[in-house]
Design a protein around this motif. Structure first.
Motif, PDB file in Angstrom:
ATOM      1  N   THR A 132     174.079   8.313  29.531  1.00 58.11           N
ATOM      2  CA  THR A 132     173.728   9.214  29.112  1.00 58.11           C
ATOM      3  C   THR A 132     175.049  10.701  29.145  1.00 58.11           C
ATOM      4  O   THR A 132     175.120  11.573  28.650  1.00 58.11           O
ATOM      5  N   ASP A 192     166.837   6.237  23.219  1.00 56.97           N
ATOM      6  CA  ASP A 192     165.833   5.872  25.004  1.00 56.97           C
ATOM      7  C   ASP A 192     164.601   6.527  25.064  1.00 56.97           C
ATOM      8  O   ASP A 192     164.534   7.784  24.914  1.00 56.97           O
ATOM      9  N   ASP A 220     172.623   7.312  22.780  1.00 52.28           N
ATOM     10  CA  ASP A 220     172.814   6.689  23.387  1.00 52.28           C
ATOM     11  C   ASP A 220     171.179   5.629  23.534  1.00 52.28           C
ATOM     12  O   ASP A 220     170.549   6.419  22.967  1.00 52.28           O
TER      13      ASP A 220
END
Ligand SMILES: Nc1ncnc2c1ncn2[C@@H]1O[C@H](COP(=O)(O)OP(=O)(O)O)[C@@H](O)[C@H]1O
Ligand SMILES: [Mg+2]
Length: 220
Positions: free
Chosen positions: A15, A38, A87
């Motif tokens: 991240t 995520d 991400d």
């Protein structure tokens, strides 16, 4: 270009890197879309802090942790952007696999620690499985949270271990463990915007971003 920052292990800096790379490219005038795949939503929370503080340039950020939605939305919206950065969470999830199917490049961060090196073997397997179904996924590894000492044996040993995994090309630039990276990323700031400015952190990130994109843009 679609860049996935991925690793089946958590806490390696996915991240942090996705946010920093995205902000660096946006500050250089690129149209950047950060996709948070995520479920924990750390990247989007960080970008929301930036939006709340009204810092320019703002960064477009969407959250799709469902693999089908991730796939369809990136296909649908992809042509609107110069750079897409995805991400993913720290497990072998459907979202990770879907992201790897979409990506031009996967960037895999690791710290110079034994657990992270084991995880690199695991991630290499995932990438090889995905590569059996598609062509041309470029797999880059980057050392993150490196020891500050240039002569660090841990850094050298970890770099050597990753060089031995054929799946990855280990990038030369690395990010050292620095307060500037953790402090800036948590509040949605580019490391160059974090006061007091840490020039070494800024230089490390610049070198990394160059290494990722120059090689790709040269080949397109
Ligand atoms: N280069 C770095 N220097 C200092 N702290 C870092 C660095 N990279 C990551 N961190 C910190 O390590 C922790 C895990 O990073 P994070 O990006 O959330 O990992 P991941 O997304 O892979 O789970 C966070 O607290 C983050 O601030
Ligand atoms: Mg994360």
């Amino acid at each position: 270009m679609i860049l996935v920052v991925g690793n089946t292990k958590g806490g390696v800096g996915k991240t942090t890197l996705a946010v920093q790379i995205g902000l660096s490219r946006a500050r250089a005038g690129r149209r950047v879309w950060l996709v948070d795949a995520d479920v924990q939503g750390t990247a989007s929370s960080s970008i929301q802090c930036r939006a709340d503080a009204e810092i320019e340039p703002a960064l477009a950020c969407s959250s799709y942790s469902d693999p089908r939605q991730l796939r369809s939305q990136v296909k649908q919206q992809g042509s609107n952007w110069d750079d897409i950065i995805i991400d993913v969470g720290g497990r072998d999830t459907g979202a990770l696999r879907a992201a790897l199917m979409l990506a031009d490049v996967v960037l895999v961060p690791f710290a110079p620690m034994s657990f992270d090196l084991w995880a690199m073997e695991d991630m290499a397997k995932v990438i090889e499985e995905v590569n059996a179904e598609r062509d041309g996924l470029v797999s880059l590894a980057v050392m993150n949270q490196a020891e500050p000492r240039a002569a660090s044996v841990d850094n050298a040993d970890a770099a050597q271990a990753v060089r031995e995994i054929e799946t990855f090309t280990l990038l030369e630039p690395r990010l050292v463990k620095r307060k500037a990276f953790s402090a800036s990323s948590g509040s949605g700031l580019a490391v160059a915007e974090q006061k007091p400015v840490d020039p070494r952190a800024v230089a490390e990130l610049d070198r990394l971003v160059k290494a990722i994109y120059e090689q790709q843009e040269g080949s397109h």
